[in-house]
Scaffold this active site. Structure first.
Site: not given
Ligand SMILES: Nc1ncnc2c1ncn2[C@@H]1O[C@H](COP(=O)(O)OP(=O)(O)OP(=O)(O)O)[C@@H](O)[C@H]1O
Ligand SMILES: [Mg+2]
Length: 437
Positions: A117, A88-89, A91, A212, A94-96
């Site tokens: 995550k 999904l993404g 950050g 954050d 790590g990967p989600v």
């Molecule tokens: N509960 C969720 N449902 C759907 N998508 C999600 C969910 N949690 C995270 N994601 C997806 O995964 C991506 C990465 O999320 P993550 O919180 O790990 O990092 P980030 O917020 O993009 O970056 P950072 O590390 O700078 O906070 C998000 O931008 C979103 O698109």
């Molecule tokens: Mg995030």
């Protein structure tokens, strides 16, 4: 042995009595559970080496019974071995991945999609942020906070399982090019929901500073109801006579309050500043930091601040992708609210409770046609360049299999600077390093 048992019982009973029902309910009718004073377990209770509680105790505490403790192999099954097309993404932690749980995995599990995550364990901090997420989200429940369903803690594997938010993050939705722009009324709905989430944290008997707040941490469901995610940097607010918490400076460049970066003094007003930045992103459709913009425009706040004061300059601020469809009165009030939230003096910023009231009063403002829309051809420095660069880097297969379900753009992560300053580099710091959690 006796001591440990006593401690566990105390912790359990603490947690059992941790919620009182305030008979509050949200827009969506969900009940709001507010933690009672002094009963919420804090991160230091678990991470402090002198505490008898350890991470291993999580599974035998109430946290463990209300959060599901998944095995790594279960999470591997539900994400199809962490398949790339379920990504999904990604950050900083790590990967989600998307997955699906039901009672075939565990009896009693509600059938639902989830987001898994997986933390890259890069030093101690990664583990602490994973733990903070469990400690805060495991105890705080609110319609505008993402629901943590469970976690996995197995050898070096640290994972978190959340409810799945179909529209991904506000960042994905707001800055996604070549698709319909988010309408003004949707932006206002998101601003209000996020403000309610922050107000809930700040107004708890034992306040929480989120630390954050940014568009990538605001997740959206199919109706654009928003929920705050990522409590890895959250901190318990000051207690008693204290006015602030002194801590290591952490957060994201472009969102962190200037006084916090300078002094390490953290208050709920630091979150209000970050809220002002997101409000500005909603108003302008521009990212808080963008090193592809001309140098004087790279910081959204610095560029926008002088324009925010003058209602006649609103047309220079407002997102052109709205094509003139917005409430001009509403936009003026949002600009004024953003200006106040971004004040250099923390005390002059509104509280999140005030912000909620103001945004509530703006919800009825219908989108209206404000003026003729002039199409501006994107310049070389605009997102078109970025888009082409991203496109080039994708393989055909990735495009076919992972083409951004509902706004998720797993491959399109932009430059974003995390701030992690050691406490020793903070001017006027009053706290020893051991205080930084
Ligand atoms: N509960 C969720 N449902 C759907 N998508 C999600 C969910 N949690 C995270 N994601 C997806 O995964 C991506 C990465 O999320 P993550 O919180 O790990 O990092 P980030 O917020 O993009 O970056 P950072 O590390 O700078 O906070 C998000 O931008 C979103 O698109
Ligand atoms: Mg995030």
């Amino acid at each position: 042995m006796y001591k440990m048992t006593m401690k566990k019982v105390t912790w359990k009973s603490l947690m059992l009595s941790c919620y009182k029902n305030n008979n509050n309910s949200s827009d969506s009718g969900e009940k709001i559970l507010k933690p009672c004073q002094f009963q919420r377990l804090s991160l230091t209770d678990v991470s402090d080496p002198s505490s008898a509680l350890s991470v291993d105790d999580l599974s035998t505490s109430l946290l463990g019974s209300y959060l599901h403790v998944f095995t790594f192999s279960e999470l591997r099954v539900i994400t199809h071995n962490f398949a790339r097309c379920n990504l999904l993404g990604e950050g900083g932690f790590g990967p989600v991945y998307k997955g699906f749980i039901d009672d075939k995995l565990r009896p009693g599990l509600k059938a639902q999609p989830v987001a898994v995550k997986a933390l890259d364990l890069d030093g101690l901090q990664g583990h602490r942020e994973w733990l903070a997420e469990i400690i805060f989200l495991g105890q705080l429940r609110h319609p505008h906070l993402v629901k943590l369903i469970g976690y996995c803690y197995e050898k070096e594997n640290r994972l978190l399982v959340y409810e799945y938010m179909p529209r991904g993050s506000l960042e994905n939705q707001l800055f996604r090019r070549y698709s319909a722009a988010l309408p003004w009324s949707t932006r206002m709905k998101i601003a209000l929901g996020a403000a309610k989430g922050l107000a809930f944290l700040h107004e708890a008997d034992k306040p929480v500073i989120y630390r954050d707040f940014k568009s990538s941490n605001i997740l959206l469901d199919s109706d654009y109801n928003c929920k705050l995610s990522d409590f890895g940097l959250a901190k318990d607010g000051p207690e008693g006579e204290e006015t602030h918490v002194t801590t290591r400076v952490m957060g994201t460049q472009g969102y962190a309050a200037p006084e916090y970066i300078m002094t390490g003094h953290l208050t709920t007003m630091s979150d209000v500043y970050s809220f002002g930045v997101v409000l500005l992103e909603l108003l302008t459709g521009k990212r808080s930091m963008d090193n592809t913009r001309p140098s004087r425009e790279q910081s959204l706040v610095e560029w926008a601040r002088p324009l925010l004061r003058d209602p006649n300059k609103l047309d220079r601020l407002i997102d052109l992708r709205l094509e003139g469809q917005f409430s001009s009165k509403g936009a003026q009030r949002v600009a004024a609210l953003a200006y106040k939230s971004l004040s250099h003096r923390p005390k002059q910023r509104p509280t999140m409770g005030d912000v909620v009231k103001i945004l509530e009063s703006l919800q009825g403002f219908e989108d209206e046609f404000v003026g003729p829309f002039v199409y501006v051809v994107p310049s070389e420095t605009d997102d078109s360049k970025e888009f082409l660069a991203k496109k080039e880097s994708k393989t055909n297969e990735q495009e076919k299999d992972c083409s951004g379900e509902n706004g998720h753009n797993p491959l399109g992560r932009r430059w974003r600077n995390r701030i992690k300053l050691p406490l020793s580099s903070v001017a006027n710091s009053e706290s020893p390093c051991s205080m930084s959690v």
